[in-house]
Design a protein around this motif. Structure first.
Motif, PDB file in Angstrom:
ATOM      1  N   LYS A  78      -2.999 -17.055   5.541  1.00  0.00           N
ATOM      2  CA  LYS A  78      -2.515 -18.193   5.052  1.00  0.00           C
ATOM      3  C   LYS A  78      -4.103 -18.254   3.702  1.00  0.00           C
ATOM      4  O   LYS A  78      -4.942 -18.393   3.772  1.00  0.00           O
ATOM      5  CB  LYS A  78      -2.661 -19.144   5.736  1.00  0.00           C
ATOM      6  CG  LYS A  78      -1.332 -19.356   6.200  1.00  0.00           C
ATOM      7  CD  LYS A  78      -1.706 -21.121   7.114  1.00  0.00           C
ATOM      8  CE  LYS A  78      -0.315 -21.180   7.615  1.00  0.00           C
ATOM      9  NZ  LYS A  78      -0.389 -22.350   8.806  1.00  0.00           N
ATOM     10  N   LEU A  79      -3.383 -17.486   2.594  1.00  0.00           N
ATOM     11  CA  LEU A  79      -4.200 -17.298   1.028  1.00  0.00           C
ATOM     12  C   LEU A  79      -3.827 -18.161  -0.055  1.00  0.00           C
ATOM     13  O   LEU A  79      -2.000 -17.494  -0.221  1.00  0.00           O
ATOM     14  CB  LEU A  79      -5.015 -16.145   0.782  1.00  0.00           C
ATOM     15  CG  LEU A  79      -5.424 -16.184   2.121  1.00  0.00           C
ATOM     16  CD1 LEU A  79      -5.531 -13.837   2.589  1.00  0.00           C
ATOM     17  CD2 LEU A  79      -6.827 -16.165   2.013  1.00  0.00           C
ATOM     18  N   PRO A  80      -3.827 -18.410  -0.839  1.00  0.00           N
ATOM     19  CA  PRO A  80      -2.874 -19.115  -2.326  1.00  0.00           C
ATOM     20  C   PRO A  80      -2.508 -17.354  -2.761  1.00  0.00           C
ATOM     21  O   PRO A  80      -3.281 -16.307  -2.585  1.00  0.00           O
ATOM     22  CB  PRO A  80      -4.364 -18.944  -2.999  1.00  0.00           C
ATOM     23  CG  PRO A  80      -5.823 -18.642  -2.511  1.00  0.00           C
ATOM     24  CD  PRO A  80      -5.824 -18.503  -1.224  1.00  0.00           C
ATOM     25  N   PRO A  81      -1.919 -17.779  -4.019  1.00  0.00           N
ATOM     26  CA  PRO A  81      -1.227 -17.140  -4.586  1.00  0.00           C
ATOM     27  C   PRO A  81      -2.473 -15.673  -5.314  1.00  0.00           C
ATOM     28  O   PRO A  81      -1.549 -14.667  -5.709  1.00  0.00           O
ATOM     29  CB  PRO A  81      -0.473 -17.667  -5.705  1.00  0.00           C
ATOM     30  CG  PRO A  81      -0.174 -18.661  -5.427  1.00  0.00           C
ATOM     31  CD  PRO A  81      -1.504 -19.136  -5.040  1.00  0.00           C
ATOM     32  N   LEU A  82      -3.346 -16.446  -6.053  1.00  0.00           N
ATOM     33  CA  LEU A  82      -4.608 -15.297  -5.863  1.00  0.00           C
ATOM     34  C   LEU A  82      -4.250 -13.811  -5.147  1.00  0.00           C
ATOM     35  O   LEU A  82      -4.423 -13.094  -6.513  1.00  0.00           O
ATOM     36  CB  LEU A  82      -5.749 -16.102  -5.980  1.00  0.00           C
ATOM     37  CG  LEU A  82      -6.881 -15.283  -6.570  1.00  0.00           C
ATOM     38  CD1 LEU A  82      -6.746 -14.674  -8.055  1.00  0.00           C
ATOM     39  CD2 LEU A  82      -8.067 -15.771  -6.446  1.00  0.00           C
ATOM     40  N   PHE A  83      -3.574 -14.027  -3.968  1.00  0.00           N
ATOM     41  CA  PHE A  83      -4.896 -12.828  -3.191  1.00  0.00           C
ATOM     42  C   PHE A  83      -2.907 -12.118  -2.688  1.00  0.00           C
ATOM     43  O   PHE A  83      -2.776 -11.397  -2.307  1.00  0.00           O
ATOM     44  CB  PHE A  83      -5.084 -12.840  -1.503  1.00  0.00           C
ATOM     45  CG  PHE A  83      -6.087 -13.566  -2.324  1.00  0.00           C
ATOM     46  CD1 PHE A  83      -7.073 -12.678  -1.445  1.00  0.00           C
ATOM     47  CD2 PHE A  83      -6.519 -14.892  -1.833  1.00  0.00           C
ATOM     48  CE1 PHE A  83      -8.412 -12.547  -1.639  1.00  0.00           C
ATOM     49  CE2 PHE A  83      -8.153 -15.258  -2.004  1.00  0.00           C
ATOM     50  CZ  PHE A  83      -8.962 -14.333  -1.672  1.00  0.00           C
ATOM     51  N   ASP A  84      -2.127 -12.605  -3.264  1.00  0.00           N
ATOM     52  CA  ASP A  84      -0.622 -11.492  -3.599  1.00  0.00           C
ATOM     53  C   ASP A  84      -0.637 -10.394  -3.780  1.00  0.00           C
ATOM     54  O   ASP A  84      -0.510  -9.471  -2.981  1.00  0.00           O
ATOM     55  CB  ASP A  84       0.235 -12.021  -3.781  1.00  0.00           C
ATOM     56  CG  ASP A  84       0.915 -13.593  -3.860  1.00  0.00           C
ATOM     57  OD1 ASP A  84       0.448 -14.013  -2.921  1.00  0.00           O
ATOM     58  OD2 ASP A  84       1.624 -14.442  -4.436  1.00  0.00           O
ATOM     59  N   ALA A  85      -1.329  -9.860  -4.767  1.00  0.00           N
ATOM     60  CA  ALA A  85      -1.126  -8.165  -4.736  1.00  0.00           C
ATOM     61  C   ALA A  85      -2.658  -7.649  -3.617  1.00  0.00           C
ATOM     62  O   ALA A  85      -1.572  -6.344  -3.307  1.00  0.00           O
ATOM     63  CB  ALA A  85      -2.763  -8.261  -6.313  1.00  0.00           C
ATOM     64  N   LEU A  86      -3.161  -8.441  -3.531  1.00  0.00           N
ATOM     65  CA  LEU A  86      -4.213  -7.732  -2.368  1.00  0.00           C
ATOM     66  C   LEU A  86      -3.109  -7.832  -0.890  1.00  0.00           C
ATOM     67  O   LEU A  86      -3.668  -6.149  -0.380  1.00  0.00           O
ATOM     68  CB  LEU A  86      -5.106  -8.565  -2.006  1.00  0.00           C
ATOM     69  CG  LEU A  86      -6.151  -7.636  -1.332  1.00  0.00           C
ATOM     70  CD1 LEU A  86      -6.758  -6.580  -1.516  1.00  0.00           C
ATOM     71  CD2 LEU A  86      -7.379  -8.997  -0.627  1.00  0.00           C
ATOM     72  N   LYS A  87      -2.016  -8.886  -0.640  1.00  0.00           N
ATOM     73  CA  LYS A  87      -1.157  -8.592   0.215  1.00  0.00           C
ATOM     74  C   LYS A  87      -0.554  -7.143   0.622  1.00  0.00           C
ATOM     75  O   LYS A  87       0.211  -6.975   1.209  1.00  0.00           O
ATOM     76  CB  LYS A  87      -0.365  -9.880   0.538  1.00  0.00           C
ATOM     77  CG  LYS A  87      -1.514 -11.207   1.428  1.00  0.00           C
ATOM     78  CD  LYS A  87      -1.333 -11.767   2.035  1.00  0.00           C
ATOM     79  CE  LYS A  87      -2.017 -13.204   2.403  1.00  0.00           C
ATOM     80  NZ  LYS A  87      -1.318 -13.872   3.658  1.00  0.00           N
ATOM     81  N   GLN A  88       0.466  -7.541  -0.839  1.00  0.00           N
ATOM     82  CA  GLN A  88       1.057  -6.593  -1.426  1.00  0.00           C
ATOM     83  C   GLN A  88       0.618  -4.677  -1.121  1.00  0.00           C
ATOM     84  O   GLN A  88       1.367  -3.906  -0.847  1.00  0.00           O
ATOM     85  CB  GLN A  88       1.768  -6.393  -2.546  1.00  0.00           C
ATOM     86  CG  GLN A  88       2.682  -7.712  -2.674  1.00  0.00           C
ATOM     87  CD  GLN A  88       2.609  -8.256  -4.301  1.00  0.00           C
ATOM     88  OE1 GLN A  88       2.539  -7.743  -5.347  1.00  0.00           O
ATOM     89  NE2 GLN A  88       3.743  -9.756  -4.354  1.00  0.00           N
TER      90      GLN A  88
END
Length: 279
Positions: A78-88
């Motif tokens: 569970k991480l903030p939207p800041l990490f969306d790129a890394l998750k993608q």
């Protein structure tokens, strides 16, 4: 006969590294495929039993991603939207089996020009902690990765964590990748971007491009050009050819240098447009 060491404590791992040169093994998803049908020639330090280096923690300064944290654990965190790129980017690292075994730190230490995690971590302003018996030093990611398969890690050091600093403002990120097919493919070009937004305008931007240079590159001129722009007017329209000057695309079987440069510019614009529409 080659040694295979699997310590259970970080201190023991550092002692082993101080005593003799060893090849550090985390997930092994790059190491083993490169040695198919070959005998194990080098001495191995397997760090997969170092539970102290596993997981993601929130700290005052930001987030700490332990060296043995797998891509799957990152995706599920569970991480903030800041990490969306890394998750993608994490979802593009091979298939589910690779994501279950491969580690974020291993992706950095392998230092491939097409490593999926590097552009996203560059856009996050990530740093790495390198630990030895002499102490710990911290390097920015662009100081750590020196070239294809080359890093600043010394033989007696272990990369113990990746540190992502907290942004000043609310931030979100995006990752896009171009390959010859949709999944399980080495990148032709990839882009990651982070924007911090204040009152509907870009307060800060960080954009990185991978697979278009020996080392993934930030685009500082573009980042400066985006500052102060409205997020509602299509951020991609601000991208200019001269903004991609830091890139040095390679020619290989997957694409020509000119195609890579053109593809990178298109991906950057699409990435920024997508970020603006969700900000």
């Amino acid at each position: 006969m080659a040694l295979y060491l699997r310590p259970g404590r970080t201190e023991e791992a550092l002692e082993r590294l101080a005593a003799a040169p060893l090849t550090v093994l985390a997930g092994g998803t790059d190491h083993y495929p490169a040695r198919v049908a070959k005998p194990l020639a080098e001495d191995i330090l397997d760090i997969t039993a170092l539970d102290a280096l596993r997981g993601i923690r929130t700290e005052n300064e930001g987030w700490r991603i332990g060296a043995t944290t797998t891509w799957t654990r990152l995706i599920e965190a569970k991480l903030p939207p800041l990490f969306d790129a890394l998750k993608q980017a994490a979802r593009e690292v091979g298939g589910a089996q690779i994501q279950n075994a491969g580690t974020v730190a291993g992706n950095l230490c392998n230092a491939s020009p097409a490593a999926d995690g590097v552009p996203a971590l560059l856009a996050l302003d990530a740093m790495v902690d390198l630990e030895s018996l002499k102490g710990t030093r911290r390097l920015k990611l662009d100081e750590f990765i020196l070239g294809p398969r080359r890093t600043a890690r010394r033989a007696d050091e272990l990369l113990t964590a990746i540190v992502v600093p907290k942004p000043r403002l609310a931030a979100r990120s995006r990752f896009l990748k171009l390959g010859a097919r949709r999944y399980l493919v080495i990148s032709i070009a990839m882009v990651a971007a982070v924007i911090e937004v204040e009152r509907g305008r870009v307060a800060a931007a960080r954009v990185a491009v991978g697979a278009c240079s020996p080392v993934a590159q930030r685009l500082p001129a573009l980042e400066a050009a985006l500052a102060g722009e409205s997020v509602d007017d299509g951020l991609g329209r601000h991208v200019r050819t001269e903004h991609l000057a830091p890139l040095a695309p390679l020619e290989d079987l997957r694409a020509s240098a000119s195609y890579r440069r053109e593809a990178a510019q298109t991906l950057v614009a699409r990435c920024l447009n997508a970020l603006g529409s969700t900000a």
